[in-house]
Design a protein around this motif. Structure first.
Motif, mmCIF file in Angstrom:
data_model
loop_
_atom_site.group_PDB
_atom_site.id
_atom_site.type_symbol
_atom_site.label_atom_id
_atom_site.label_comp_id
_atom_site.label_asym_id
_atom_site.label_seq_id
_atom_site.Cartn_x
_atom_site.Cartn_y
_atom_site.Cartn_z
ATOM 1 N N GLY A 176 -51.561 58.007 -29.545
ATOM 2 C CA GLY A 176 -51.554 57.841 -30.983
ATOM 3 C C GLY A 176 -51.790 56.383 -31.343
ATOM 4 N N SER A 177 -52.228 56.144 -32.556
ATOM 5 C CA SER A 177 -52.417 54.786 -33.056
ATOM 6 C C SER A 177 -52.083 54.760 -34.537
ATOM 7 N N GLU A 178 -51.112 53.932 -34.902
ATOM 8 C CA GLU A 178 -50.752 53.835 -36.310
ATOM 9 C C GLU A 178 -51.848 53.141 -37.109
ATOM 10 N N ARG A 179 -52.589 52.232 -36.477
ATOM 11 C CA ARG A 179 -53.659 51.499 -37.155
ATOM 12 C C ARG A 179 -54.985 52.209 -36.946
ATOM 13 N N PRO A 180 -55.918 52.076 -37.893
ATOM 14 C CA PRO A 180 -57.267 52.578 -37.634
ATOM 15 C C PRO A 180 -57.816 51.960 -36.349
ATOM 16 N N LEU A 181 -58.565 52.725 -35.586
ATOM 17 C CA LEU A 181 -59.085 52.210 -34.324
ATOM 18 C C LEU A 181 -59.988 51.006 -34.544
ATOM 19 N N SER A 182 -60.660 50.954 -35.684
ATOM 20 C CA SER A 182 -61.530 49.815 -35.979
ATOM 21 C C SER A 182 -60.745 48.533 -36.192
ATOM 22 N N GLU A 183 -59.450 48.638 -36.412
ATOM 23 C CA GLU A 183 -58.593 47.455 -36.534
ATOM 24 C C GLU A 183 -57.831 47.181 -35.237
ATOM 25 N N ALA A 184 -57.560 48.215 -34.469
ATOM 26 C CA ALA A 184 -56.780 48.052 -33.242
ATOM 27 C C ALA A 184 -57.611 47.460 -32.101
#
Length: 354
Positions: A21-29
């Motif tokens: 999971g990722s709380e942030r958009p992948l484009s930001e992570a």
């Protein structure tokens, strides 16, 4: 160590049992998306649905985009022009091809100026010249090696010339060994099919540079300088396996050759960090998959194994259901793959993904 980091280390040490999971958009992570092209950005000459707008928004938000392709037929300039015509502005320096990776591999083993019998397209010849090598078309020109790269115009004459050179003992290289490529009309033979012809004729095996092997990953990092890369692809055996081999995270999109059934049956090295329907997945976070009783839950779905089959309860987004199913199937399979012997047909049909 954070829970997310703990899961990453666990996945590196053994078989991945669920997507992250990722709380942030992948484009930001992640700082750089290492994007496959065929089956991810376009199929044939046309853009895949949602690709253009998704990539534009990701770039606008600060993510660097690099286009990493096993297709060695075209030059980076022609690929960049194609992307720009589709509405995805790109520079040649943002395109990394298996032709560039194999040219570097050859130049590490041959002296500058060496002649190389090139069986492939203009992209392969340009990459060889970039590394100080001279592409030639005939064994009569006394090449020091032979290299194969995909080109739709390759015929019997070129394959025979490569076979003669390999049989004579010349070092043999291949840009990649993808057996198939996606096109606008369907699935077609890839460079791996052409390489197989020469292998059958000679009994030899080439040195290969393209995904999922280390030379391609090395070429990509050298050219992009990515520090937190995310591999984005549609193929388990090249894109996702290449990310696994390089120790980086990956996003599988279901717009190319991999369908949900193949994903559920993925071997450990083919299991992506994230999965989404298309490139819109770059712009969002990824939901957590958590244990729920004897199964796993994601979004509004709970997946489990019942009577030798995968089962779903609840409702919600189809991708959430697929992520939950992956957790059940991958956990059951462990290191073996094969969806743990569980029938996935009815569960995938309920999600509209059969």
């Amino acid at each position: 160590m954070s829970e997310r980091s703990r899961r990453r280390h666990a996945a590196a040490d053994g078989a991945r049992s669920r997507t992250d999971g990722s709380e942030r958009p992948l484009s930001e992570a992640y700082d750089t998306a290492l994007l496959d092209l065929d089956g991810v950005v376009y199929a044939g000459g046309a853009a895949i649905a949602h690709a253009v707008e998704s990539l534009g928004r990701a770039r606008g938000g600060g993510m660097h985009l690099a286009y990493v392709t096993n297709n060695a037929s075209r030059t980076p300039e022609s690929v960049a022009e194609h992307l720009t015509r589709l509405g995805v502005p790109a520079e040649p320096g943002e395109v990394i091809t298996s032709a560039q990776a194999v040219a570097r591999l050859i130049s590490d083993q041959l002296p500058a100026g060496a002649r190389v019998l090139a069986v492939g397209g203009e992209g392969l010849r340009v990459a060889l010249r970039e590394r100080g090598l001279e592409p030639v078309e005939s064994l009569d020109e006394e090449p020091a090696a032979v290299v194969q790269g995909y080109d739709p115009g390759i015929g019997w004459t070129q394959l025979a010339e490569a076979s003669y050179a390999v049989a004579r003992g010349l070092p043999w290289f291949a840009s990649n060994t993808d057996l198939t490529i996606p096109t606008a009309r369907g699935t077609a033979p890839g460079n791996g099919a052409l390489v197989e012809v020469v292998r059958i004729a000679t009994g030899a095996r080439p040195q290969v540079a393209g995904k999922p092997l280390p030379p391609m990953h090395r070429e990509t990092i050298l050219r992009t300088g990515a520090e937190r890369p995310l591999v984005v692809g549609d193929r388990l055996d090249t894109d996702i396996e290449g990310a696994h081999a390089g120790g980086v995270d990956s996003l599988l999109v279901l717009t190319g050759v991999t369908d949900p059934a193949r994903l559920l049956a993925a071997r450990p090295e083919h299991r992506p960090t994230y999965v989404d329907a298309d490139l819109r997945g770059l712009l969002t976070g990824q939901p957590e998959v958590g244990a729920a009783g004897e199964g796993y839950a994601c979004g509004g779905w709970t997946a489990s194994a019942r009577d030798g089959a995968l089962a779903l309860d609840g409702e919600g987004e189809p991708m959430d259901g697929l992520r939950a199913l992956c957790a059940v199937a991958w956990t059951a399979a462990g290191e073996d793959g094969g969806a743990g012997g569980l029938d996935a047909g009815k569960a995938l049909a309920r999600l509209g993904l059969a």
